[in-house]
Each structure stands twice: as structure tokens, then as C-alpha cells.
Design an enzyme around this catalytic site. Structure first.
Site, PDB file in Angstrom:
ATOM      1  CG  HIS A 157      -0.845   4.353   4.366  1.00 50.48           C
ATOM      2  ND1 HIS A 157      -0.841   5.065   3.964  1.00 50.48           N
ATOM      3  CD2 HIS A 157      -1.576   4.330   5.866  1.00 50.48           C
ATOM      4  CE1 HIS A 157      -0.662   6.152   4.926  1.00 50.48           C
ATOM      5  NE2 HIS A 157      -1.298   5.654   6.624  1.00 50.48           N
ATOM      6  CG  ASP A 365       2.149   0.923  -4.809  1.00 47.12           C
ATOM      7  OD1 ASP A 365       2.271   0.622  -3.594  1.00 47.12           O
ATOM      8  OD2 ASP A 365       3.231   0.920  -4.994  1.00 47.12           O
TER       9      ASP A 365
END
Length: 467
Positions: A157, A365
Site C-alpha cells: 500500500h 504517497d
């Protein structure tokens, strides 16, 4: 149909009270578990004086969860240590904050072994096993060592760093080698996948075939791009709920006609909060005539409070927001409302809808679901403007956002000006392109995409590419 066994650091236990506040990942995985049957296994978040391997099971909403307690030393070395002081900063390109401690690595290995020992008896022969995130990279190897023959998948992730950064990790080769125990490894974007493949070829001497399978020696793993989404329909419904309308009206009443700029982030150095405040300050400095016409609401709930770096971030942002407010505030206006607490998703949906601009400006991110939530919450007749970091995984899908370099205060200040001046027709055009993507490639699409790959099916997607 095969059962699904989900393994992650923490587990979302389904309860009636939590249903409205669960994140998109939890919603998708719980849905997949209801559809396929199975178990979600992980750490309870609780400590025990001595690790016993005792499993606490809970059943609710058609889902079974199984959790274990960890020793204080496990949490210090595995979670606060190797996961969040070594891998997290390194995977977000912050080698200056990365701590290399042998004890951390030992704790990381020990907890992954304990996870493997404990979950093995829960897994049936035909189950699909899906492991999540950087906390549990070596878990597949440990499961194979204990004789597991099941189809094993792993999804990261976070970003995957370039080889030149990853090689600073003393055990980098062993860590990547362990990933070849999986049948499928997934990443959010082509960038993160390319970095992984480059490491395999340049550092491990492996090969990538035309189907995207990575091979080192006699071991092969299928690598895919599968960008996670949100539960779009749920979030759009949340934006129309009474709680959201109340939050929306509350923001309008408190703004006294000023345009709201919103940021919602965990208190983390990867989110670029300091750079965001400095960019907003540059906007105030460059546009004295606009100062009292806008305000920034920055919501930043604390995270990982036991890690020194995060305590320093909070102190730094407290001081910076105070300085900016002290310099620019007037008797009837404060430029920054800085809030260190979280809000339920329905309230956030109302706040997003009230905001003329969202600043989603992480320095790095893996994806960033706040960007997608902001898009889903907008009024189709008068949508706001998403200002998005080019270094967020979401930028690969939300190309109609105003993309910026979050390190540049001038770039951010110019983007705020452009967003405030943007005609409604252009705002609608940009929003329509983004909402189409957010609806089509939602969290359920992502979940099906990965599980189809794990079951060995051929998968076709407009954005996701199966390697």
C-alpha cells in the site's frame, strides 16, 4: 469458490457502531470476505506480558476475524521499530529519517514468524491467502517454510523506492527475495512496479518476461498494477446524509462568506504538511487583497505517537501554524484553523463538499484516498478544485486535478490562485473526468482485480495493467 484469508497488521472488526467509519480498504475486504467466506487475521492492537499465540475470534456481519496480542518488545521492535522507523521512511524516500537497528530487524522477523505459526492452522487447503503491506513482507516466505501450498498474494500500500535507495537497507536482498514466495505481488502504480522490477533486474540479476512475471533463479512471481479506490457509492451517499449536511452548513456559517481550503491528513512527514503551510503562507504573501477571503482548515489527527519523529512533526506544525496566524490574522479572521483530531466519514464528506479547494499535497504517497473522497463528495453543479501532488499515486488516475510540485511554495501558491479564479465550467469539466474514474475504478473493482490475478485469471482494466 475458494475461501479468502486476509492477513494484515491490524484487523477491521465489523461492528454496527463502526460501520459508518470504516475506511475503503476495510469495506472492500469485508465485502470480499462476505462473498467468499473466510477469515481476517492480524494483531489485536493489545499487548500481553508473554506471547501465547492465543487467537481471539469474532463473528459479525458474515465475517470472521481472528486476532492475537503481541508482547511490548514485539511492538517496540516490529511495529514502532522496523515497520515505522525503518521501512516506512525508506519506502517514502526519506533515507535521512530511516533508522537501521539490528534489534528492529530481529523483532520484525520474529513477529512475522509468530504470525505464520499462528495463522497456519486456520488456513484450509483451497483457501486464497492475501497478505497486506510493508509490515508483513516476509510472511509469505515463513508460510512456505511451514509447508503452505496455497495461492499466496501480497499487496503493497506504500510506494516502492528506487533501487539506489533500497540498497541502503542492510538486508535489502533478503527482503526482496522473500517476496518470491508469493504467486502475485501488487502495487498501486506503474512507477512503484517499475522500481520493483528494476531492482529485480539490476540488483538480483533476474528477468521480466513479456507477461510481466519476474523470475530470479527458479522462482517466479506475477507482478501487477492495481490502484486502490474508495467505496464511491457509499461516500457519495454519505455526502448527502443529514450528518454531512449539518457539517456542510456549519462550515458555511463559520466561514462568513470566505472560501474554504481543506486538508485532511494523518500527522505524518510523508504528507508534506510543513510544505503545505509554507505554500499557503506564500499565497497570503503574494495576494494581500485575497487574504481575508479564504481560510485553510487543516485536519491532522496524530499517529504513531510513540515514535520520536512524529512528536517532532507535531511540535513543528504547532509552531508554524501559530507563527503564520500571528503574522497574518486580523481581529475578525484567522488564516489557518489547525485541528489535531479525526472526524467521522459522514462529517468529512460534508466538509469536503463545503470546500472550494482541497490541498492533497503529500511529498510521496502510495495512493492517497483523500483525493478520491474529495472528488466523490462534490456538488456536481458547483464542484470544488482538487490540488494534487504529482508524487501521490492518485495523480496517475486523477489527471484533471491541478497537479503541483509539493516542494515548491510558489507552485502551490499559484495553484491556489488558479483554483480560486477557475470558472465553474472548467471546474465541472475537470470534476466530471475525475468522478468517472473514481466511480469506475472503486475499491471493489480493485479487490476483484487482485483476486482475479491471484486465482490465475486473465484480467483487463482501463487503468490497471496486469504484468
Amino acid at each position: 469458490m475458494s475461501r479468502l484469508v486476509v492477513i494484515s497488521n491490524r484487523v477491521a472488526v465489523p461492528t454496527a457502531d463502526a460501520a459508518g467509519n470504516q475506511g475503503g480498504l476495510a469495506v472492500a475486504l469485508l465485502s470480499a470476505l462476505r462473498e467468499n467466506g473466510g477469515i481476517w487475521f492480524g494483531w489485536s492492537g493489545e499487548t500481553t506480558p508473554e506471547f501465547t499465540g492465543d487467537i481471539r475470534t469474532t463473528q459479525g456481519g458474515g465475517v470472521t476475524t481472528a486476532t492475537i496480542d503481541l508482547e511490548e518488545q514485539d511492538i517496540d521492535e516490529y511495529y514502532n521499530g522496523y515497520a515505522n522507523r525503518t521501512l516506512w521512511p525508506l519506502f517514502h524516500y526519506r533515507i535521512d529519517l530511516t533508522e537501521f537497528e539490528r534489534d528492529f530487524e530481529g523483532g520484525y522477523r520474529r513477529v512475522n514468524e509468530r504470525f505464520a505459526d499462528t495463522v497456519m492452522p486456520l488456513v484450509e487447503d483451497d483457501d486464497l491467502v492475501w497478505v497486506h503491506d510493508y509490515h508483513l513482507i516476509p510472511l509469505g516466505r515463513e508460510l512456505r517454510r511451514r509447508g503452505m501450498k496455497n495461492r499466496l498474494g501480497f499487496f503493497l500500500h506504500t510506494p516502492w523506492p528506487p533501487a539506489r535507495l533500497l540498497t541502503s537497507l542492510p538486508s535489502h536482498h533478503k527482503l526482496v527475495e522473500s517476496m518470491f514466495a508469493y504467486d502475485v505481488v501488487g502495487f498501486h502504480t506503474e512507477d512503484w512496479l517499475d522500481s520493483f522490477r528494476r531492482y529485480v533486474v539490476d540488483i538480483m540479476g533476474g528477468t521480466i518476461d513479456e507477461d510481466g512475471c519476474a523470475t530470479v533463479g527458479d522462482r517466479t512471481v506475477r507482478t501487477i498494477v492495481a490502484p486502490i479506490g474508495i467505496d464511491t457509492a457509499e461516500f457519495e451517499a454519505a455526502a448527502a446524509s443529514p450528518e454531512a449536511r449539518f457539517a456542510h452548513d456549519r462550515m458555511h456559517m463559520s466561514s462568513t462568506g470566505r472560501s474554504l481550503i481543506v486538508g485532511v491528513d494523518r500527522l505524518d512527514y510523508s504528507k508534506g504538511l510543513r510544505e503545505r503551510l509554507l505554500g499557503y503562507e506564500r499565497f497570503l504573501a503574494n495576494n494581500p487583497d485575497r487574504r481575508a477571503l479564504v481560510y485553510l482548515l487543516q485536519i491532522a489527527p496524530p499517529s504513531r505517537a510513540d515514535v520520536d519523529t512524529y512528536q517532532e512533526i507535531r511540535s513543528d506544525l504547532d509552531a508554524l501554524s501559530g507563527r503564520i496566524n500571528g503574522e497574518y490574522a486580523d481581529i475578525d479572521w484567522v488564516p489557518i484553523r489547525y485541528v489535531n483530531r479525526g472526524y467521522p466519514r459522514s462529517e468529512l464528506a460534508g466538509i469536503y463538499r463545503a470546500a472550494r479547494i482541497a490541498l492533497v499535497t503529500p511529498l510521496r504517497d502510495g495512493m492517497n484516498l483523500v483525493a478520491k473522497e474529495y472528488v466523490a463528495a462534490q456538488d456536481p453543479e458547483d464542484p470544488g478544485v482538487l490540488i494534487l501532488s504529482s508524487f501521490a499515486g492518485a495523480a496517475a488516475q486523477l489527471k484533471e486535478a491541478v497537479l503541483i510540485n509539493p516542494y515548491s511554495a510558489e507552485d502551490m501558491a499559484d495553484a491556489i490562485t488558479a483554483a480560486l479564479e477557475m470558472p465553474r465550467a472548467e471546474r465541472i469539466r475537470r470534476w466530471q473526468a475525475m468522478i468517472e474514474n473514481v466511480r469506475a475504478e472503486d475499491v471493489f473493482w480493485w479487490c476483484r482485480l487482485f483476486l482475479d490475478a491471484l486465482e490465475g485469471r486473465e484480467v483487463v482494466g482501463d487503468t490497471a495493467q496486469i504484468g
